[in-house]
Write an enzyme that holds these catalytic residues in place. Structure first.
Site, PDB file in Angstrom:
ATOM      1  N   LYS A  16       0.828  -1.219   0.000  1.00  0.00           N
ATOM      2  CA  LYS A  16       0.000   0.000   0.000  1.00  0.00           C
ATOM      3  C   LYS A  16       0.854   1.257   0.000  1.00  0.00           C
ATOM      4  O   LYS A  16       0.467   2.261  -0.588  1.00  0.00           O
ATOM      5  CB  LYS A  16      -0.923   0.019   1.240  1.00  0.00           C
ATOM      6  CG  LYS A  16      -2.024  -1.009   1.194  1.00  0.00           C
ATOM      7  CD  LYS A  16      -2.956  -0.879   2.378  1.00  0.00           C
ATOM      8  CE  LYS A  16      -2.379  -1.407   3.671  1.00  0.00           C
ATOM      9  NZ  LYS A  16      -2.171  -2.859   3.721  1.00  0.00           N
ATOM     10  N   LYS A  18       3.611   2.370  -1.427  1.00  0.00           N
ATOM     11  CA  LYS A  18       3.977   2.998  -2.700  1.00  0.00           C
ATOM     12  C   LYS A  18       2.752   3.618  -3.381  1.00  0.00           C
ATOM     13  O   LYS A  18       2.817   4.740  -3.889  1.00  0.00           O
ATOM     14  CB  LYS A  18       4.611   1.932  -3.615  1.00  0.00           C
ATOM     15  CG  LYS A  18       4.722   2.380  -5.048  1.00  0.00           C
ATOM     16  CD  LYS A  18       5.351   1.352  -5.954  1.00  0.00           C
ATOM     17  CE  LYS A  18       4.921   1.613  -7.389  1.00  0.00           C
ATOM     18  NZ  LYS A  18       5.612   0.786  -8.367  1.00  0.00           N
ATOM     19  N   ASN A  38       0.326  -0.879  14.620  1.00  0.00           N
ATOM     20  CA  ASN A  38       0.549  -2.244  14.126  1.00  0.00           C
ATOM     21  C   ASN A  38       0.862  -2.209  12.624  1.00  0.00           C
ATOM     22  O   ASN A  38       1.408  -3.153  12.069  1.00  0.00           O
ATOM     23  CB  ASN A  38      -0.661  -3.159  14.392  1.00  0.00           C
ATOM     24  CG  ASN A  38      -1.995  -2.553  13.979  1.00  0.00           C
ATOM     25  OD1 ASN A  38      -2.073  -1.380  13.650  1.00  0.00           O
ATOM     26  ND2 ASN A  38      -3.044  -3.344  14.010  1.00  0.00           N
ATOM     27  N   HIS A  41       4.155   1.095   6.914  1.00  0.00           N
ATOM     28  CA  HIS A  41       4.140   1.521   5.519  1.00  0.00           C
ATOM     29  C   HIS A  41       5.514   2.070   5.139  1.00  0.00           C
ATOM     30  O   HIS A  41       6.003   3.001   5.769  1.00  0.00           O
ATOM     31  CB  HIS A  41       3.050   2.582   5.289  1.00  0.00           C
ATOM     32  CG  HIS A  41       1.669   2.027   5.443  1.00  0.00           C
ATOM     33  ND1 HIS A  41       0.535   2.785   5.472  1.00  0.00           N
ATOM     34  CD2 HIS A  41       1.235   0.752   5.563  1.00  0.00           C
ATOM     35  CE1 HIS A  41      -0.522   2.004   5.605  1.00  0.00           C
ATOM     36  NE2 HIS A  41      -0.117   0.764   5.676  1.00  0.00           N
ATOM     37  N   THR A 240      -7.404  -8.567  13.111  1.00  0.00           N
ATOM     38  CA  THR A 240      -7.085  -7.435  13.974  1.00  0.00           C
ATOM     39  C   THR A 240      -8.407  -6.968  14.601  1.00  0.00           C
ATOM     40  O   THR A 240      -9.469  -7.530  14.318  1.00  0.00           O
ATOM     41  CB  THR A 240      -6.345  -6.328  13.186  1.00  0.00           C
ATOM     42  OG1 THR A 240      -5.821  -5.381  14.134  1.00  0.00           O
ATOM     43  CG2 THR A 240      -7.241  -5.617  12.176  1.00  0.00           C
ATOM     44  N   LYS A 305       8.919 -13.223   9.542  1.00  0.00           N
ATOM     45  CA  LYS A 305       8.871 -13.787   8.196  1.00  0.00           C
ATOM     46  C   LYS A 305       7.396 -13.988   7.830  1.00  0.00           C
ATOM     47  O   LYS A 305       6.628 -14.512   8.642  1.00  0.00           O
ATOM     48  CB  LYS A 305       9.595 -15.135   8.237  1.00  0.00           C
ATOM     49  CG  LYS A 305       9.940 -15.687   6.893  1.00  0.00           C
ATOM     50  CD  LYS A 305      10.823 -16.934   7.068  1.00  0.00           C
ATOM     51  CE  LYS A 305      10.991 -17.595   5.714  1.00  0.00           C
ATOM     52  NZ  LYS A 305      11.703 -18.845   5.776  1.00  0.00           N
ATOM     53  N   LYS A 332       3.734  -6.162  -7.051  1.00  0.00           N
ATOM     54  CA  LYS A 332       4.767  -7.204  -6.977  1.00  0.00           C
ATOM     55  C   LYS A 332       4.631  -8.274  -8.052  1.00  0.00           C
ATOM     56  O   LYS A 332       4.925  -9.452  -7.809  1.00  0.00           O
ATOM     57  CB  LYS A 332       4.780  -7.824  -5.579  1.00  0.00           C
ATOM     58  CG  LYS A 332       5.268  -6.837  -4.505  1.00  0.00           C
ATOM     59  CD  LYS A 332       5.492  -7.555  -3.208  1.00  0.00           C
ATOM     60  CE  LYS A 332       6.630  -6.979  -2.409  1.00  0.00           C
ATOM     61  NZ  LYS A 332       6.942  -7.708  -1.192  1.00  0.00           N
TER      62      LYS A 332
HETATM   63  P1  IMP Z   1      -2.898  -6.971  15.987  1.00  0.00           P
HETATM   64  O1  IMP Z   1      -3.450  -6.039  14.968  1.00  0.00           O
HETATM   65  O2  IMP Z   1      -1.548  -6.563  16.507  1.00  0.00           O
HETATM   66  O3  IMP Z   1      -3.872  -7.272  17.097  1.00  0.00           O
HETATM   67  O4  IMP Z   1      -2.641  -8.380  15.258  1.00  0.00           O
HETATM   68  C1  IMP Z   1      -3.708  -9.197  14.798  1.00  0.00           C
HETATM   69  C2  IMP Z   1      -3.350  -9.874  13.487  1.00  0.00           C
HETATM   70  O5  IMP Z   1      -3.239  -8.897  12.462  1.00  0.00           O
HETATM   71  C3  IMP Z   1      -2.015 -10.613  13.496  1.00  0.00           C
HETATM   72  O6  IMP Z   1      -2.126 -11.749  12.646  1.00  0.00           O
HETATM   73  C4  IMP Z   1      -1.054  -9.614  12.881  1.00  0.00           C
HETATM   74  O7  IMP Z   1       0.061 -10.249  12.294  1.00  0.00           O
HETATM   75  C5  IMP Z   1      -1.960  -8.987  11.842  1.00  0.00           C
HETATM   76  N1  IMP Z   1      -1.558  -7.619  11.478  1.00  0.00           N
HETATM   77  C6  IMP Z   1      -1.728  -6.486  12.201  1.00  0.00           C
HETATM   78  N2  IMP Z   1      -1.258  -5.428  11.535  1.00  0.00           N
HETATM   79  C7  IMP Z   1      -0.797  -5.876  10.359  1.00  0.00           C
HETATM   80  C8  IMP Z   1      -0.219  -5.232   9.216  1.00  0.00           C
HETATM   81  O8  IMP Z   1      -0.049  -4.017   9.155  1.00  0.00           O
HETATM   82  N3  IMP Z   1       0.136  -6.051   8.187  1.00  0.00           N
HETATM   83  C9  IMP Z   1      -0.084  -7.397   8.224  1.00  0.00           C
HETATM   84  N4  IMP Z   1      -0.630  -8.029   9.260  1.00  0.00           N
HETATM   85  C10 IMP Z   1      -0.984  -7.284  10.320  1.00  0.00           C
END
Ligand code: IMP
Length: 431
Positions: A16, A18, A38, A41, A240, A305, A332
């Site tokens: 997102k 870019k 969380n 970018h 999330t 990872k 990608k």
């Molecule tokens: P939380 O948002 O930290 O509560 O995480 C809940 C889930 O959302 C987990 O599987 C995280 O790896 C995923 N997650 C949260 N933020 C991102 C993000 O920005 N990119 C990808 N996965 C995310």
């Protein structure tokens, strides 16, 4: 089009940054409407790499207003640090260029502690694999009506009353998890210290946006995470804690649903996921390793990872529907260079029955096996392509088939992290 929403249409990390950066040049206001730090970018602007978590991507471009909306949960200490980091890279951030909605709930240290303690205590199968940033507990306090919001920082008596209300809930929870009770006085002191640094940016964002819209300004609503992590429509409970889908753009800043003119879904040409939860097209073999290696699939926020797998057209049909996606940006594509055969999931097999969507029940999701269509790969490099003419015939076939299968047009194709390496079909901001 006046206002565009950008949403991740998979499990986040679709690239997102870019696309948002490219669009933010055309926008007047860039607004975050959900999630928190969380998110991660990465923006590359004039050779400088910016890694943003809480700040809207617009901050790195001069002359724009960046907004953190009420749909976000905000860690004030993180915000102040991130502002300092970006300033140290030469970016000017002032209360004229950054506004934080007064009704934004705060993430406190107790939320991160609770998030991490729960994850540690969780048994296999119940761990979510969160980012540990306190997102879930902060949203729980919001709907539990015991958040401390930005506006509460302005009055000491209110702040203390809000802290006491929150601790009535948190101390018993902490006891159950074997964590020390909260040091109330230390928390109040920390909040009093950070308050003026956040209040500087506090504003009635809904009102500011009303005025901006009246004067014909364009808004870019910048989503974080991805639609499959949406609290309602994602792979619950491995999601999330916010609504990620495009409808949240309106409630997350305080505009009506009619304010959104175009929804752009960001879609990676294959699939990745961080954290736990179902992932029907996951590859645990050399092909998965290769996607991860070629795509540099490590999280910006946690460094974890990412799990990798084939493109899932079935899930895309769902997320395009729940977000009302008008067009997608396919990112990608170059990571797929060199595969002899590419697989695309077109449906699932569940206990001998063919499904054209992912069922809602978690046990059924876990039992779904993908039904694949195979497409021929290409050996040529697509990296850096800026027109269809520069793409091999099989790459064009792949993009066209994706379009058909997900029932949504491709608005752009991205072929490298460089902003100019993009094939533009439709400009979401064009009238
Ligand atoms: P939380 O948002 O930290 O509560 O995480 C809940 C889930 O959302 C987990 O599987 C995280 O790896 C995923 N997650 C949260 N933020 C991102 C993000 O920005 N990119 C990808 N996965 C995310």
């Amino acid at each position: 089009m006046a206002n565009v929403v950008v949403v991740g249409a998979q499990w986040g990390d679709e690239g997102k940054g870019k696309i948002v950066d490219w669009l933010s040049e055309r926008a007047d206001v860039i607004a975050r409407f959900q999630g928190g730090h969380n998110a991660g970018h990465t923006l590359v602007v004039d050779g400088t790499v910016y890694k943003l978590h809480a700040l809207p991507s617009g901050v790195v471009r001069g002359g724009k207003l960046s907004v953190i909306g009420n749909g976000v949960v905000l860690d004030p200490w993180h915000l102040v640090n991130e502002i300092e980091t970006v300033r140290a890279q030469g970016v000017s951030i002032t209360p004229e260029t950054l506004m934080v909605a007064e009704n934004t709930p705060l993430i406190l240290p107790i939320h991160g502690e609770l998030d991490r303690a729960r994850e540690e205590a969780a048994s296999k199968g119940t761990k979510i694999g969160t980012t540990g940033r306190g997102i879930g507990p902060a949203y729980e306090d919001k709907v539990g009506r015991r958040s401390i919001r930005v506006a509460d920082l302005a009055d000491e008596a209110t702040l203390i009353a809000r802290v006491d209300r929150a601790l009535q809930h948190h101390d018993p929870l902490r006891k159950g998890l074997g964590i020390e009770p909260v040091d109330r006085d230390a928390l109040i002191a920390q909040l009093k210290e950070i308050a003026p640094k956040v209040l500087e940016y506090a504003a009635p964002v809904w009102k500011v946006l009303k005025e901006k819209r009246k004067s014909g300004k364009r808004i870019l609503f910048e989503g974080a995470q991805g639609a499959l992590l949406d609290i309602d429509f994602g792979t619950y409970p491995f999601v999330t804690s916010s609504n990620v889908i495009a409808g949240q753009a309106a409630t997350g800043v305080g505009v009506g649903p009619g304010a959104v003119d175009y929804v752009l879904g960001i879609v990676k040409a294959y699939t990745t996921r961080v954290g736990e939860g179902p992932f029907p097209t996951e590859l645990l073999d050399d092909d998965g390793e290769r996607l991860g290696r070629r795509g540099h699939e490590f999280g910006v926020t946690t460094g974890r990872k990412r799990r990798c797998g084939w493109f899932d057209a079935c899930l895309l049909r769902q997320t395009c529907a729940t977000s009302g996606v008008n067009g997608i940006a396919l990112t990608k594509l170059d990571v797929l260079d060199g595969f002899d055969v590419l697989k695309v999931c077109v449906g699932y097999d569940l206990d001998g029955k063919r499904l054209d969507y992912l069922p809602t029940a978690a046990d059924q999701q876990a039992r779904c096996t993908p039904v694949y269509e195979e497409l021929p790969g290409w050996s040529e490099s697509t990296e850096g392509a800026r027109s269809w003419a520069e793409l091999p015939a099989n790459a064009i076939k792949y993009v066209r088939r994706v379009e058909e299968l997900i029932d949504c047009p491709v608005a752009m194709v991205s072929t490298s992290p460089e902003r100019e390496d993009t094939i533009l079909v439709t400009d979401p901001f064009a009238d």
